[in-house]
Design a protein around this motif. Sequence first.
Motif, PDB file in Angstrom:
ATOM      1  N   TRP A 112      45.417  47.099  37.260  1.00 40.71           N
ATOM      2  CA  TRP A 112      44.387  46.901  38.282  1.00 40.71           C
ATOM      3  C   TRP A 112      43.165  47.752  37.972  1.00 40.71           C
ATOM      4  O   TRP A 112      42.023  47.281  38.017  1.00 40.71           O
ATOM      5  N   THR A 113      43.405  49.023  37.642  1.00 46.15           N
ATOM      6  CA  THR A 113      42.298  49.932  37.346  1.00 46.15           C
ATOM      7  C   THR A 113      41.518  49.467  36.118  1.00 46.15           C
ATOM      8  O   THR A 113      40.278  49.422  36.130  1.00 46.15           O
ATOM      9  N   ALA A 147      39.582  46.323  36.907  1.00 45.82           N
ATOM     10  CA  ALA A 147      38.490  46.613  37.834  1.00 45.82           C
ATOM     11  C   ALA A 147      37.303  47.227  37.096  1.00 45.82           C
ATOM     12  O   ALA A 147      36.143  46.886  37.356  1.00 45.82           O
ATOM     13  N   TRP A 148      37.583  48.128  36.145  1.00 47.24           N
ATOM     14  CA  TRP A 148      36.505  48.717  35.345  1.00 47.24           C
ATOM     15  C   TRP A 148      35.814  47.659  34.496  1.00 47.24           C
ATOM     16  O   TRP A 148      34.586  47.663  34.333  1.00 47.24           O
ATOM     17  N   ALA A 183      33.702  45.619  36.810  1.00 45.82           N
ATOM     18  CA  ALA A 183      32.555  46.423  37.233  1.00 45.82           C
ATOM     19  C   ALA A 183      31.509  46.501  36.136  1.00 45.82           C
ATOM     20  O   ALA A 183      30.297  46.468  36.401  1.00 45.82           O
ATOM     21  N   ALA A 218      31.895  42.215  44.138  1.00 40.71           N
ATOM     22  CA  ALA A 218      32.718  43.307  43.605  1.00 40.71           C
ATOM     23  C   ALA A 218      33.867  43.627  44.550  1.00 40.71           C
ATOM     24  O   ALA A 218      35.011  43.817  44.117  1.00 40.71           O
ATOM     25  N   LEU A 219      33.570  43.677  45.848  1.00 45.00           N
ATOM     26  CA  LEU A 219      34.615  43.955  46.834  1.00 45.00           C
ATOM     27  C   LEU A 219      35.685  42.862  46.798  1.00 45.00           C
ATOM     28  O   LEU A 219      36.884  43.146  46.842  1.00 45.00           O
ATOM     29  N   VAL A 223      37.963  43.112  43.697  1.00 43.49           N
ATOM     30  CA  VAL A 223      38.966  44.176  43.793  1.00 43.49           C
ATOM     31  C   VAL A 223      40.263  43.611  44.358  1.00 43.49           C
ATOM     32  O   VAL A 223      41.363  43.900  43.863  1.00 43.49           O
ATOM     33  N   CYS A 224      40.146  42.771  45.375  1.00 47.74           N
ATOM     34  CA  CYS A 224      41.329  42.157  45.986  1.00 47.74           C
ATOM     35  C   CYS A 224      41.979  41.147  45.042  1.00 47.74           C
ATOM     36  O   CYS A 224      43.208  41.103  44.912  1.00 47.74           O
ATOM     37  N   LEU A 254      43.765  42.942  42.306  1.00 49.57           N
ATOM     38  CA  LEU A 254      44.988  43.567  42.816  1.00 49.57           C
ATOM     39  C   LEU A 254      46.127  42.555  42.803  1.00 49.57           C
ATOM     40  O   LEU A 254      47.255  42.863  42.381  1.00 49.57           O
TER      41      LEU A 254
END
Length: 332
Positions: A164-165, A168-169, A172, A264-265, A268-269, A272
């Motif tokens: 996930w991390t 996400a990067w 982003a 972006a928000l 994230v979901c 995940l």
Amino acid sequence: MDIDVFVAAHRGEWDRLGALVRRGGRLSGPEADELVVLYQRAATHLSIVRATAPDPALLGRLSTLVARARSAVTGSHGQSWRGIGLFFARELPAALYRARWWWVGAAAVFLVLSGLLAAWVATDPQVQASIAAPEEIKELTAPGGAFESYYSSAPAASFAAQVWTNNAWLAAGCLVLGVLFGIPVVVIIVVNAVNVGVAAGLMAAAGRFDIFLGLISPHGLLELTALFVAAGAGLRLGWTVIDPGRRTRADALARQGRTVAGVALGLVCVLLISGVIEAFVTPSGLPTWARVGIGVAAELLFLGYVFILGRRATLAGHTGDIEAGDSLPMVG
């Protein structure tokens, strides 16, 4: 203090505050900010009247107004969940739908590039030899090799957090760096297409392309779609720098930047969910058809969210601009 002069000077602000209070939670972001400012001013006016000219009628009016405004401001936190729900039901799908051609284009480039590269690697032994030594390729592609064992290389929960991390990067980077005329976004897409293409080609050359698809499909469909969406939003932001349209460049970038923040928000979901699938479903003992079916179902749900709910929200006038949208909760 002259009461008549004081009332005449501030009546407009009080009337405006009363109008905002009566509208309740149906306030845009700027209107919510205005509500807070006018409430603070009215509270100050009430203190002045109490201290210098305690007129009973004016005190009653201002006390009632300030109390109602205070309730609206402090009570707005209770509406935050409603605002979040409206964001995911209106603004986010609208933003994804309005940017669809950008991220569908990014997906097409990625799939064509990775497909051509996979075919080249799979059919040309010289290309395979230039990638790695035969022993290293065998270690990667053999049953139980590095490609398969990667998905169970750590406890599922820890692996999900790590995936996930990392994703996400990556997303982003596409979103934020898009402002540099979209050039870094193109680089990110190409690099990831090369990685997928090489892995697919090597597995195909080893006669294990079905294993490749069985391992990457459960989580990869949704994960790659999230990457495409991030790339599309980043490219659209980069194009806004080049061609802001009828707005000033600053205004156009501000609007598109707020939309990118909302995307972006949402991603994230999405990431995940794909991370959980990659950690708990991909390496599981479920039959291949079941694992792939879960991935396909997750992908179809996301596409339905974009193209059904997003189209509906767009036709209703929503743009994905999280400041312009009327679905934001008031902030106190």
